[in-house]
Design a protein around this motif. Sequence first.
Motif, PDB file in Angstrom:
ATOM      1  N   GLY A 288     -52.249  74.621   1.092  1.00 42.92           N
ATOM      2  CA  GLY A 288     -52.062  75.340   2.177  1.00 42.92           C
ATOM      3  C   GLY A 288     -50.655  75.931   1.951  1.00 42.92           C
ATOM      4  O   GLY A 288     -50.303  77.137   2.307  1.00 42.92           O
ATOM      5  N   ASP A 289     -49.896  75.250   1.011  1.00 41.43           N
ATOM      6  CA  ASP A 289     -48.429  75.804   0.870  1.00 41.43           C
ATOM      7  C   ASP A 289     -48.404  76.786  -0.238  1.00 41.43           C
ATOM      8  O   ASP A 289     -47.341  77.148  -0.681  1.00 41.43           O
ATOM      9  CB  ASP A 289     -47.522  74.798   0.543  1.00 41.43           C
ATOM     10  CG  ASP A 289     -47.472  73.567   1.844  1.00 41.43           C
ATOM     11  OD1 ASP A 289     -47.234  74.356   3.205  1.00 41.43           O
ATOM     12  OD2 ASP A 289     -47.983  72.675   1.940  1.00 41.43           O
ATOM     13  N   GLY A 290     -49.425  77.045  -1.153  1.00 39.29           N
ATOM     14  CA  GLY A 290     -49.581  77.748  -2.182  1.00 39.29           C
ATOM     15  C   GLY A 290     -49.585  77.067  -3.326  1.00 39.29           C
ATOM     16  O   GLY A 290     -49.741  77.758  -4.565  1.00 39.29           O
ATOM     17  N   LEU A 291     -49.626  75.740  -3.736  1.00 39.80           N
ATOM     18  CA  LEU A 291     -49.696  75.012  -4.774  1.00 39.80           C
ATOM     19  C   LEU A 291     -51.428  75.233  -5.200  1.00 39.80           C
ATOM     20  O   LEU A 291     -52.307  74.800  -4.339  1.00 39.80           O
ATOM     21  CB  LEU A 291     -49.493  73.457  -4.556  1.00 39.80           C
ATOM     22  CG  LEU A 291     -48.044  73.172  -4.654  1.00 39.80           C
ATOM     23  CD1 LEU A 291     -47.951  71.828  -4.610  1.00 39.80           C
ATOM     24  CD2 LEU A 291     -47.295  73.710  -5.898  1.00 39.80           C
ATOM     25  N   PRO A 292     -51.848  75.255  -6.323  1.00 44.68           N
ATOM     26  CA  PRO A 292     -53.127  75.492  -6.774  1.00 44.68           C
ATOM     27  C   PRO A 292     -53.873  74.111  -6.756  1.00 44.68           C
ATOM     28  O   PRO A 292     -53.667  73.347  -7.511  1.00 44.68           O
ATOM     29  CB  PRO A 292     -53.028  76.150  -7.967  1.00 44.68           C
ATOM     30  CG  PRO A 292     -51.916  75.655  -8.745  1.00 44.68           C
ATOM     31  CD  PRO A 292     -50.762  75.761  -7.507  1.00 44.68           C
ATOM     32  N   ARG A 293     -54.957  74.376  -6.104  1.00 39.63           N
ATOM     33  CA  ARG A 293     -55.841  73.030  -5.813  1.00 39.63           C
ATOM     34  C   ARG A 293     -56.439  72.473  -7.222  1.00 39.63           C
ATOM     35  O   ARG A 293     -56.612  71.294  -7.623  1.00 39.63           O
ATOM     36  CB  ARG A 293     -56.795  73.004  -4.749  1.00 39.63           C
ATOM     37  CG  ARG A 293     -57.649  71.994  -4.610  1.00 39.63           C
ATOM     38  CD  ARG A 293     -58.631  72.151  -3.465  1.00 39.63           C
ATOM     39  NE  ARG A 293     -59.385  71.004  -3.051  1.00 39.63           N
ATOM     40  CZ  ARG A 293     -60.837  70.799  -3.575  1.00 39.63           C
ATOM     41  NH1 ARG A 293     -61.275  71.694  -4.607  1.00 39.63           N
ATOM     42  NH2 ARG A 293     -61.404  69.606  -3.314  1.00 39.63           N
ATOM     43  N   ALA A 294     -56.567  73.525  -7.963  1.00 38.95           N
ATOM     44  CA  ALA A 294     -57.328  73.410  -9.413  1.00 38.95           C
ATOM     45  C   ALA A 294     -56.309  72.603 -10.449  1.00 38.95           C
ATOM     46  O   ALA A 294     -56.771  72.030 -11.215  1.00 38.95           O
ATOM     47  CB  ALA A 294     -57.609  74.914 -10.102  1.00 38.95           C
ATOM     48  N   ALA A 295     -55.146  72.281 -10.079  1.00 38.95           N
ATOM     49  CA  ALA A 295     -54.162  71.545 -10.783  1.00 38.95           C
ATOM     50  C   ALA A 295     -54.418  70.170 -10.404  1.00 38.95           C
ATOM     51  O   ALA A 295     -53.762  69.276 -11.154  1.00 38.95           O
ATOM     52  CB  ALA A 295     -52.614  71.777 -10.487  1.00 38.95           C
ATOM     53  N   SER A 296     -55.202  69.915  -9.647  1.00 46.47           N
ATOM     54  CA  SER A 296     -55.581  68.431  -9.124  1.00 46.47           C
ATOM     55  C   SER A 296     -55.796  67.536 -10.459  1.00 46.47           C
ATOM     56  O   SER A 296     -56.776  67.930 -11.289  1.00 46.47           O
ATOM     57  CB  SER A 296     -56.640  68.191  -8.327  1.00 46.47           C
ATOM     58  OG  SER A 296     -56.129  68.729  -7.129  1.00 46.47           O
ATOM     59  N   GLY A 297     -55.383  66.488 -10.615  1.00 51.62           N
ATOM     60  CA  GLY A 297     -55.735  65.779 -12.089  1.00 51.62           C
ATOM     61  C   GLY A 297     -54.908  65.917 -13.260  1.00 51.62           C
ATOM     62  O   GLY A 297     -54.772  65.369 -14.151  1.00 51.62           O
ATOM     63  N   ARG A 298     -53.919  66.967 -13.110  1.00 53.41           N
ATOM     64  CA  ARG A 298     -52.907  67.401 -14.043  1.00 53.41           C
ATOM     65  C   ARG A 298     -51.876  67.403 -13.826  1.00 53.41           C
ATOM     66  O   ARG A 298     -50.752  67.532 -14.762  1.00 53.41           O
ATOM     67  CB  ARG A 298     -53.782  68.474 -14.792  1.00 53.41           C
ATOM     68  CG  ARG A 298     -55.082  68.597 -15.599  1.00 53.41           C
ATOM     69  CD  ARG A 298     -55.600  69.934 -16.273  1.00 53.41           C
ATOM     70  NE  ARG A 298     -55.916  70.759 -14.845  1.00 53.41           N
ATOM     71  CZ  ARG A 298     -57.123  70.389 -14.477  1.00 53.41           C
ATOM     72  NH1 ARG A 298     -58.228  69.485 -14.891  1.00 53.41           N
ATOM     73  NH2 ARG A 298     -57.778  71.308 -13.489  1.00 53.41           N
ATOM     74  N   ALA A 299     -51.380  67.756 -12.603  1.00 58.77           N
ATOM     75  CA  ALA A 299     -50.153  68.157 -12.371  1.00 58.77           C
ATOM     76  C   ALA A 299     -49.127  67.086 -12.369  1.00 58.77           C
ATOM     77  O   ALA A 299     -49.438  65.907 -12.273  1.00 58.77           O
ATOM     78  CB  ALA A 299     -50.091  68.783 -10.834  1.00 58.77           C
ATOM     79  N   GLU A 300     -47.627  67.485 -12.578  1.00 57.57           N
ATOM     80  CA  GLU A 300     -46.726  66.427 -12.496  1.00 57.57           C
ATOM     81  C   GLU A 300     -45.617  67.033 -11.827  1.00 57.57           C
ATOM     82  O   GLU A 300     -45.553  68.246 -11.524  1.00 57.57           O
ATOM     83  CB  GLU A 300     -46.126  66.243 -13.928  1.00 57.57           C
ATOM     84  CG  GLU A 300     -47.276  65.688 -14.892  1.00 57.57           C
ATOM     85  CD  GLU A 300     -46.633  65.596 -16.338  1.00 57.57           C
ATOM     86  OE1 GLU A 300     -47.284  64.865 -17.298  1.00 57.57           O
ATOM     87  OE2 GLU A 300     -45.692  66.053 -16.717  1.00 57.57           O
ATOM     88  N   VAL A 301     -44.998  66.175 -11.103  1.00 55.37           N
ATOM     89  CA  VAL A 301     -43.565  66.574 -10.589  1.00 55.37           C
ATOM     90  C   VAL A 301     -42.528  65.541 -10.852  1.00 55.37           C
ATOM     91  O   VAL A 301     -42.649  64.819 -11.533  1.00 55.37           O
ATOM     92  CB  VAL A 301     -43.544  66.206  -9.186  1.00 55.37           C
ATOM     93  CG1 VAL A 301     -44.881  67.195  -8.386  1.00 55.37           C
ATOM     94  CG2 VAL A 301     -44.136  64.830  -8.724  1.00 55.37           C
ATOM     95  N   VAL A 302     -41.220  65.879 -10.653  1.00 49.93           N
ATOM     96  CA  VAL A 302     -40.052  65.038 -10.818  1.00 49.93           C
ATOM     97  C   VAL A 302     -39.552  64.331  -9.809  1.00 49.93           C
ATOM     98  O   VAL A 302     -39.367  64.856  -8.532  1.00 49.93           O
ATOM     99  CB  VAL A 302     -38.826  65.935 -11.545  1.00 49.93           C
ATOM    100  CG1 VAL A 302     -37.754  65.273 -11.659  1.00 49.93           C
ATOM    101  CG2 VAL A 302     -39.340  66.673 -12.584  1.00 49.93           C
ATOM    102  N   VAL A 303     -39.437  62.964 -10.006  1.00 53.75           N
ATOM    103  CA  VAL A 303     -38.897  62.276  -8.990  1.00 53.75           C
ATOM    104  C   VAL A 303     -37.932  61.162  -9.812  1.00 53.75           C
ATOM    105  O   VAL A 303     -38.083  60.884 -10.701  1.00 53.75           O
ATOM    106  CB  VAL A 303     -39.952  61.110  -8.437  1.00 53.75           C
ATOM    107  CG1 VAL A 303     -39.460  60.175  -7.252  1.00 53.75           C
ATOM    108  CG2 VAL A 303     -41.126  61.906  -7.893  1.00 53.75           C
TER     109      VAL A 303
END
Length: 389
Positions: A288-303
């Motif tokens: 809903g914020d613009g991140l593509p749902r199709a990236a599920s299972g592949r995306a990464e973020v930095v923590v």
Amino acid sequence: MSAPCPSAVVPAAPTRPLLEVDLAAVGANVRLLAGRTGGGLMAVVKADGFGHGAVDVARTALAHGATWLGVTGLAEALPLRAAGLRAPVLSWLNPVGADWAAAIAADVDVAVPGLEHLAAVAAAPGRARVHLHVDCGMARDGAAPATWSALCAAARRAERRGEVEVVGVMGHLGCAEDPSDACNARGRTRFAWALETARAAGLRPVHRHLASTAATLTDPRTHHTMSRVGAGLVGIDPSGTTALRGALTLTAPVVSVRQVPAGTPVGYGHEHRTARATHLALVPVGYGDGLPRAASGRAEVVVRGRRRPVVGRLSMDQLVVDVGERPVPPGEPVTLLGPGDAGEPTATDWAGWAGTIAHEVVTGLGAATRTGTRLERRVVGAAHLRSLA
């Protein structure tokens, strides 16, 4: 997956999801692009400046070497005038029944892709400045070759009657992201033919523009008197040949953290199960914020300076990050997207994970800031700007 990011810098803790727009990055991209074209530079600020803010991007581009502004519909052109921008503006995608009188009154140039559009523009009060648009091989906007000669002849007659002034001819290449594609040679040939046909009809277009970002960076034969650059302004090079700087950074705070055993299902459909005992962090950003749902299972973020996997399906308002053996506290900042300086994912990374293009990622994120209820938007790097006449 969890290797340290180079030169990692932990951002200040956000209190809500924040999309930061770096106009200094836009300015640097414009300077590079202006230096690569043999003609002028039109800054294309359609789709709210590719989600970065049309007026902000326009002012920045004009301050750093652009001389024209470009948009699709008049609904995007007229707000630029209302904001006080006086640089030449071209609008090239409008229905026949558009408010041509408003365009003429606002001194907005318009593209004409066919005889019906020409008749409508010519009938409006005042004298319109028009750019005849030829289809260079994409079978979408622009006059088909079979109708081009008739359009040029009709435009010349309208010029003699004082109804229009033909100041430009424009086209678009369908395969410019791959400079070796034969489609580009055919497009250049058709554009050259279109210019010869226009001149033979008695037209003298001062502005001739074919290249967008990719062709501007890879093929000087397409430059003519001006290049139209949109994605490149905000750091996207479809050709993958040039290091441009991304201008968006998306951060969000961790909402909560839970410790789970191996085999724990995560999210809708239980498409992910934890391989080991770990900690899961909930982040309040989703499709809903613009991140593509199709990236599920592949995306990464930095923590905390490390890439961490997004696990389970992206939800509308949230995603889950596997942060490993050591928990992080609620409020911990997470960087979801940025220019890549500290190893964080870029818009191109997200596009690759989702099987789309970076253009879609950044415009989607930008759209989520417009109401102020999804993502907070902050503009930085604008201290150098001034009002431009």
